[in-house]
Design an enzyme around this catalytic site. Structure first.
Site, PDB file in Angstrom:
ATOM      1  N   ASN A 175       0.734  -1.142   0.033  1.00  0.00           N
ATOM      2  CA  ASN A 175       0.073  -0.186  -0.026  1.00  0.00           C
ATOM      3  C   ASN A 175       0.682   1.490  -0.139  1.00  0.00           C
ATOM      4  O   ASN A 175       0.165   2.480   0.058  1.00  0.00           O
ATOM      5  CB  ASN A 175      -0.894   0.007   1.338  1.00  0.00           C
ATOM      6  CG  ASN A 175      -0.304   0.252   2.696  1.00  0.00           C
ATOM      7  OD1 ASN A 175       1.071  -0.107   2.611  1.00  0.00           O
ATOM      8  ND2 ASN A 175      -0.867   0.441   3.716  1.00  0.00           N
ATOM      9  N   GLU A 179       2.461  10.649  -3.998  1.00  0.00           N
ATOM     10  CA  GLU A 179       1.242  11.362  -4.372  1.00  0.00           C
ATOM     11  C   GLU A 179       1.217  12.607  -4.256  1.00  0.00           C
ATOM     12  O   GLU A 179       2.061  13.558  -3.440  1.00  0.00           O
ATOM     13  CB  GLU A 179       0.231  10.816  -3.366  1.00  0.00           C
ATOM     14  CG  GLU A 179      -1.275  11.193  -3.772  1.00  0.00           C
ATOM     15  CD  GLU A 179      -2.442  10.494  -2.916  1.00  0.00           C
ATOM     16  OE1 GLU A 179      -2.566   9.283  -3.559  1.00  0.00           O
ATOM     17  OE2 GLU A 179      -2.659  10.815  -2.089  1.00  0.00           O
ATOM     18  N   HIS A 276       4.655   4.853  11.526  1.00  0.00           N
ATOM     19  CA  HIS A 276       3.626   4.033  11.641  1.00  0.00           C
ATOM     20  C   HIS A 276       4.145   2.373  12.400  1.00  0.00           C
ATOM     21  O   HIS A 276       3.213   1.830  13.132  1.00  0.00           O
ATOM     22  CB  HIS A 276       2.837   3.476  10.397  1.00  0.00           C
ATOM     23  CG  HIS A 276       2.215   4.768   9.911  1.00  0.00           C
ATOM     24  ND1 HIS A 276       2.061   4.660   8.212  1.00  0.00           N
ATOM     25  CD2 HIS A 276       1.824   5.854  10.294  1.00  0.00           C
ATOM     26  CE1 HIS A 276       1.604   6.109   8.031  1.00  0.00           C
ATOM     27  NE2 HIS A 276       1.447   6.602   9.212  1.00  0.00           N
ATOM     28  N   SER A 315      -6.886  11.509   1.661  1.00  0.00           N
ATOM     29  CA  SER A 315      -6.237  11.408   2.982  1.00  0.00           C
ATOM     30  C   SER A 315      -6.799  12.426   3.752  1.00  0.00           C
ATOM     31  O   SER A 315      -7.055  13.425   3.357  1.00  0.00           O
ATOM     32  CB  SER A 315      -4.652  11.310   2.946  1.00  0.00           C
ATOM     33  OG  SER A 315      -4.372  10.098   2.029  1.00  0.00           O
ATOM     34  N   HIS A 332      -3.793   4.445  10.441  1.00  0.00           N
ATOM     35  CA  HIS A 332      -2.753   5.008   9.657  1.00  0.00           C
ATOM     36  C   HIS A 332      -3.426   5.116   8.302  1.00  0.00           C
ATOM     37  O   HIS A 332      -2.794   5.773   7.478  1.00  0.00           O
ATOM     38  CB  HIS A 332      -1.592   4.355   9.557  1.00  0.00           C
ATOM     39  CG  HIS A 332      -1.460   3.035   8.779  1.00  0.00           C
ATOM     40  ND1 HIS A 332      -2.347   1.923   9.143  1.00  0.00           N
ATOM     41  CD2 HIS A 332      -0.608   2.676   7.963  1.00  0.00           C
ATOM     42  CE1 HIS A 332      -2.113   1.033   8.125  1.00  0.00           C
ATOM     43  NE2 HIS A 332      -1.095   1.538   7.473  1.00  0.00           N
ATOM     44  N   GLY A 333      -4.573   4.438   7.990  1.00  0.00           N
ATOM     45  CA  GLY A 333      -5.326   4.384   6.784  1.00  0.00           C
ATOM     46  C   GLY A 333      -6.551   4.071   6.847  1.00  0.00           C
ATOM     47  O   GLY A 333      -7.358   3.967   7.865  1.00  0.00           O
ATOM     48  N   GLY A 335      -7.589   1.201   5.438  1.00  0.00           N
ATOM     49  CA  GLY A 335      -7.800  -0.473   5.794  1.00  0.00           C
ATOM     50  C   GLY A 335      -8.208  -0.961   4.716  1.00  0.00           C
ATOM     51  O   GLY A 335      -9.432  -0.681   4.086  1.00  0.00           O
ATOM     52  N   LYS A 410       2.766   4.387  -8.020  1.00  0.00           N
ATOM     53  CA  LYS A 410       3.267   3.021  -7.446  1.00  0.00           C
ATOM     54  C   LYS A 410       4.050   2.256  -8.409  1.00  0.00           C
ATOM     55  O   LYS A 410       3.773   1.670  -9.355  1.00  0.00           O
ATOM     56  CB  LYS A 410       1.937   2.356  -7.014  1.00  0.00           C
ATOM     57  CG  LYS A 410       0.843   3.228  -6.070  1.00  0.00           C
ATOM     58  CD  LYS A 410      -0.263   2.391  -5.929  1.00  0.00           C
ATOM     59  CE  LYS A 410       0.120   1.165  -4.922  1.00  0.00           C
ATOM     60  NZ  LYS A 410       0.164   1.611  -3.655  1.00  0.00           N
TER      61      LYS A 410
END
Length: 411
Positions: A175, A179, A276, A315, A332-333, A335, A410
């Protein structure tokens, strides 16, 4: 099916932070309960992005009174996110994509001695780039402006002198991403201003870790349980990996800042770097404990933190509430809601290939790996909004501003 979230599933010192509209995987809750039941665990918190890992849930924080458990950090040691706010307001999408591809192909450290690079970033993190001959001037200026990280001295680097510096400036799989995003409507204008965020302007997000170095750390310490002085060698090596990861994120951010024409100090308005996956000695229940964050963003004091969306969802910048009940952590995100093999199968049937490089929010995706395009599709993730509201309602953090993806890399 949503996993049961009642207290009967978890020991009394464990909790889940998730509204009823946040789907939770049953296996992930079982993993949380298993870790919470380990000897020495005094507090466990599963975040709304909780999902199953390889025996250890991701999106959780665990406090142990008297021991360090390296398995809870695993091979992604130092994984985290860097945010750099800029005063750049817009760039034509075709131009930005072309320049981003060029920036990713460049080798900023080509004129540097690899051993010197490794030693400096292991010892000093991102600041170490400023001490290496051959580093581009703009990168050296960014490195010199880095704040002290406040970590203990890095431990012995000798087990890791194996060319890992070649991974610096790379995103990695899973992940992780690099960006460009646009700041959306501000929820807390005063807090946004304090961080240098302005609605409509562009920011850079770099989500990555220590790459193969962290994997080597995880393999070296395996299933050890470390008490007292026995933990010191691991903790020192973990700090070195975390510093390496911070340097990696600075180099990634530098690449994208170059693409934006924003690597000058005058165009950078603020930023932060968060880890994280690490261990820290913190107060829990009036006593010091080892807090292990496994895919959880720190939320200490009134610091800023970031909860990551997906390439098709914003985000969120948030402000910490210093909530001990959440082990001073947040998600942290968003999920995952699909495993990788499930995502490859289902999403390939839903979308044509050319649709995978565009998002519903108008963003673009630069990715040369067809499998990764499917595995990391927004459909494989939970919606971000219920995750954010779960954190707010639980009193762990307040929402500051969304960051809407414009270009996601990515590779």
């Amino acid at each position: 099916m949503k996993a049961p979230a009642d207290s009967a599933v978890l020991p009394a010192h464990a909790r889940l932070v998730a509204r009823d509209d946040v789907w939770l995987e049953g296996n992930a809750v079982q993993q949380l309960a298993r870790v919470a039941a380990l000897p020495g665990c005094v507090r466990a918190v599963g975040m709304p992005d909780l999902h199953a890992g390889r025996g250890i849930p991701i999106g959780a924080a665990f406090a142990f009174a008297d021991r360090v458990v390296p398995e809870l950090i695993g091979g992604d040691a130092g994984c985290g996110v860097r945010l750099v706010a800029t005063s750049i307001g817009r760039m034509a999408p075709d131009v930005l994509e072309r320049r981003a591809r060029q920036a990713m192909d460049d080798e900023p450290l080509a004129e540097c001695d690899p051993r010197a690079v490794f030693e400096r970033v292991w010892e000093h993190g991102a600041r170490g780039f400023a001490e290496v001959d051959g580093v581009p001037e703009a990168l050296a200026r960014l490195a010199a402006a880095e704040p002290e990280d406040g970590l203990r001295p890095s431990g012995d680097a000798s087990p890791y002198r194996a060319g890992y510096e070649g991974a610096l400036g790379s995103v990695g799989g899973g992940n992780h991403f690099l960006e460009v995003a646009r700041v959306g409507a501000l929820r807390d204008p005063a807090a946004a201003k304090a961080l240098g965020l302005s609605a409509g302007e562009l920011v850079v997000l770099a989500h990555s870790g220590s790459r193969g170095l962290g994997g080597a750390l995880g393999q070296r310490w395996g299933g050890a349980v470390l008490e007292g002085d026995a933990a010191e060698p691991y903790l020192g090596e973990l700090v070195g990996a975390c510093r390496f990861a911070r340097a990696n994120r600075l180099l990634l951010a530098y690449r994208m800042l170059r693409a934006l024409g924003a690597s000058r100090a005058s165009t950078i308005t603020g930023g932060l770097d968060l880890t994280h996956n690490d261990v820290a000695r913190e107060a829990v229940g009036g006593e010091l404990a080892w807090v292990h964050r496994k895919g959880a963003a720190p939320a200490r004091g009134s610091d800023f933190t970031v909860v990551l969306g997906s390439r098709g969802a914003p985000s969120w910048v948030m402000r910490s509430c210093d909530a001990e009940a959440g082990l001073r952590s947040v998600a942290h995100g968003a999920g995952r809601k699909m495993g990788r093999s499930e995502a490859r199968e289902k999403i390939a049937a839903r979308y044509r290939r050319r649709e995978l490089t565009r998002t519903e929010l108008g963003g673009r995706v630069v990715c040369d790996d067809p499998a990764l395009l499917l595995e990391e599709h927004p459909d494989a993730y939970k919606p971000i909004e219920p995750v954010i509201e779960s954190l707010v309602e639980a009193g762990l953090a307040t929402a500051v501003a969304p960051l809407v993806p414009v270009l996601t890399v990515k590779r």
